[in-house]
Design an enzyme around this catalytic site. Structure first.
Site, PDB file in Angstrom:
ATOM      1  N   SER A   1       0.971  -1.142  -0.086  1.00 14.68           N
ATOM      2  CA  SER A   1       0.270  -0.187  -0.116  1.00 14.68           C
ATOM      3  C   SER A   1       0.953   1.324  -0.005  1.00 14.68           C
ATOM      4  CB  SER A   1      -0.936  -0.192   1.290  1.00 14.68           C
ATOM      5  OG  SER A   1      -2.115   0.540   0.981  1.00 14.68           O
TER       6      SER A   1
ATOM      7  N   LYS B   1       4.291   2.116  -2.322  1.00 12.68           N
ATOM      8  CA  LYS B   1       4.654   3.123  -3.144  1.00 12.68           C
ATOM      9  C   LYS B   1       6.156   3.564  -2.741  1.00 12.68           C
ATOM     10  CE  LYS B   1       0.016   5.226  -1.924  1.00 12.68           C
ATOM     11  NZ  LYS B   1      -0.849   4.571  -2.753  1.00 12.68           N
TER      12      LYS B   1
ATOM     13  N   TRP C   1      -9.880   0.378  -5.507  1.00 14.60           N
ATOM     14  CA  TRP C   1      -9.173   1.649  -5.136  1.00 14.60           C
ATOM     15  C   TRP C   1      -7.707   1.824  -5.734  1.00 14.60           C
ATOM     16  CZ3 TRP C   1     -10.815   6.389  -3.913  1.00 14.60           C
ATOM     17  CH2 TRP C   1     -10.145   6.995  -3.340  1.00 14.60           C
TER      18      TRP C   1
ATOM     19  N   HIS D   1      -7.656  -5.677  -0.498  1.00 15.25           N
ATOM     20  CA  HIS D   1      -6.470  -5.036  -0.011  1.00 15.25           C
ATOM     21  C   HIS D   1      -5.858  -5.555   1.089  1.00 15.25           C
ATOM     22  CE1 HIS D   1      -4.199  -1.138  -0.531  1.00 15.25           C
ATOM     23  NE2 HIS D   1      -4.328  -1.197   0.919  1.00 15.25           N
TER      24      HIS D   1
HETATM   25  C1  GCU Z   1      -5.386   4.789   1.399  1.00 13.89           C
HETATM   26  C2  GCU Z   1      -5.019   5.594   0.163  1.00 13.89           C
HETATM   27  C3  GCU Z   1      -3.902   4.688  -0.423  1.00 13.89           C
HETATM   28  C4  GCU Z   1      -2.950   4.140   0.295  1.00 13.89           C
HETATM   29  C5  GCU Z   1      -3.663   3.164   1.487  1.00 13.89           C
HETATM   30  C6  GCU Z   1      -2.768   2.570   2.414  1.00 13.89           C
HETATM   31  O1  GCU Z   1      -6.219   3.982   1.335  1.00 13.89           O
HETATM   32  O2  GCU Z   1      -5.804   6.118  -0.412  1.00 13.89           O
HETATM   33  O3  GCU Z   1      -3.210   5.494  -1.476  1.00 13.89           O
HETATM   34  O4  GCU Z   1      -2.364   2.802  -0.470  1.00 13.89           O
HETATM   35  O5  GCU Z   1      -4.552   4.156   2.103  1.00 13.89           O
HETATM   36  O6  GCU Z   1      -1.604   2.694   2.698  1.00 13.89           O
HETATM   37  O7  GCU Z   1      -3.036   1.813   3.385  1.00 13.89           O
END
Ligand code: GCU
Length: 412
Positions: free
Chosen positions: A262, A266, A353, A391
């Site tokens: 998540s 990144k 998402w 997720h």
């Molecule tokens: C939120 C956010 C995402 C991210 C995620 C996480 O959903 O919008 O971009 O990847 O949190 O890190 O849990």
């Protein structure tokens, strides 16, 4: 008079609310048919328009692309930031019924009493040369990976937890031990691999704090809109962790796969892009600002992420809110920055998402760069899997990453 009075108040309140509101953001789209037409920037054309035709030319083009991502999205590490680390071993004991070693190392940044991160290593026993290692941040503290009371609790600010009682007054408690299934420690050991993990909030607590805490407290606020946000800071500290692993006998620093889920996916991607010492890069459900193509404008988009998490990217990235086509790069070029190293992108079917299809396409569109470097790209050096479900990180995901690590890094 009364209704007029109330409507005047309502109007004034409305104006105040309007003034404080973030800029309008289009509602999320989940319909492939509604994706606008787009053209992806070409990784194999130099900024001056000439084509990249040989592997020898790639380092120059790579530097251009890396610079664009730094300038427009993640941010440069500010000048004057010291990469010096001061590690102290705090514990080294037998673990997991004697099959493993548990080691805890406190790594101070820049000066011996500076801010620190606590690195936990769980490594198989009896490996002479040091084990191939997954390095990645965890969301809730090293202690959430296993119920053992031997693992130290984090000392830094802790984000709220879904486990009741696991966080009290912004601090981790005993209750959180072993509260996640995301880190199958015994599986790593059984595969003769080590895990090195850090609580990401040690490096920079995950809220918009004006650059005052964590590693940022050493270096102050960015002076330019192109300087780092939290993702770049977390990535920078993964490189500092790798600096330490180069001295660590339990780990083989030439065989480190950087992993993240998540927002931390990144981060692992940006770490893999900025530091070519990482032998393999893994993005698990990284989505917007990670593996998903920005120009698809599906699921989470640039304006949304910049508004919800203003501290993750540099300030310049705001220029692309609802304006993705103006970006000089897109995320397939971030994937290309991993070449020729193995890259594994994991998606989940219900994680719309994060745009699983966009995550796949970013990998697929990195293939020409891998081919230029004599590799195959998608299907071989770039792996992609789409797991059923939501997720998260599951044992199935880890089985895929372990397999890629074995076949693409360890088999060489
Ligand atoms: C939120 C956010 C995402 C991210 C995620 C996480 O959903 O919008 O971009 O990847 O949190 O890190 O849990």
């Amino acid at each position: 008079m009364k209704p007029f009075f109330y409507s005047l108040i309502a109007c004034l309140l409305g104006q105040i609310a309007t003034a404080a509101d973030p800029p309008a953001i289009d509602p999320p789209n989940y319909d492939e048919a509604a994706i606008p037409e787009y053209t992806l920037p070409d990784s194999l054309t130099f900024e001056d328009g000439t084509p990249v035709t040989s592997a020898e030319q790639w380092p120059k083009r790579r530097a251009e692309i890396l610079n664009l991502f730094s300038e427009h999205i993640y941010g440069f590490v500010p000048e004057g930031v010291s990469n010096q680390i001061f590690p102290t071993v705090r514990k080294e004991i037998d673990f997991l019924d004697g099959t493993a070693t548990l080691k805890e190392v406190r790594i101070h940044f820049a000066k011996a009493d500076g801010p620190f991160m606590d690195l936990m290593i769980v490594a198989p026993k009896g490996v002479e040369k040091g084990s191939p290692t997954f390095l990645g941040y965890n969301f809730g503290g090293n202690h959430i990976t296993h119920p053992s009371t031997e693992i130290s609790l984090p000392e830094s600010w802790m984000r709220p937890s879904r486990t009741p009682g696991a966080v009290v007054d912004d601090k981790a408690t005993e209750v959180g031990r072993g509260s996640t299934t995301r880190w199958p420690l015994q599986k790593f050991i059984d595969n003769q691999m080590a895990l090195a993990t850090i609580y990401y909030g040690d490096v920079d607590p995950d809220f918009d704090d004006g650059f005052e805490n964590g590693a940022h407290s050493l270096f102050g606020k960015p002076e330019k809109p192109t300087e780092w946000g939290s993702i770049a800071t977390w990535a920078w500290a993964l490189s500092r962790a790798l600096d330490y692993l180069e001295t660590e006998p339990l780990c083989d620093a030439e065989k480190v796969a950087v992993f993240g889920h998540s927002r931390l996916g990144k981060t692992s991607l940006w770490a893999g892009a900025t530091d070519e010492r990482f032998a393999m890069v893994i993005s698990n459900n990284s989505g917007c600002g990670g593996a998903a193509l920005n120009r698809r404008r599906i699921g989470e988009r640039v304006a949304r992420i910049n508004t919800s998490f203003p501290h993750w990217f540099n300030d310049k990235f705001n220029a692309y809110n609802e304006n993705e086509n103006a970006l000089p790069v897109d995320q397939h070029q971030l994937m290309a920055l991993m070449a020729p190293r193995p890259l594994h992108i994991g998606s989940a079917s219900e994680d719309l998402w994060a745009d699983p299809k966009g995550e796949y396409l970013a990998g697929a569109h990195a293939t020409p760069v891998y081919e230029l470097l004599g590799k195959q790209g998608m299907g071989k050096d770039i792996r992609y899997h789409l797991r059923a479900g939501k997720h998260g990180v599951t044992d199935f995901d880890w089985d895929q990453y372990i397999n890629t690590f074995k076949t693409e890094v360890l088999a060489d």
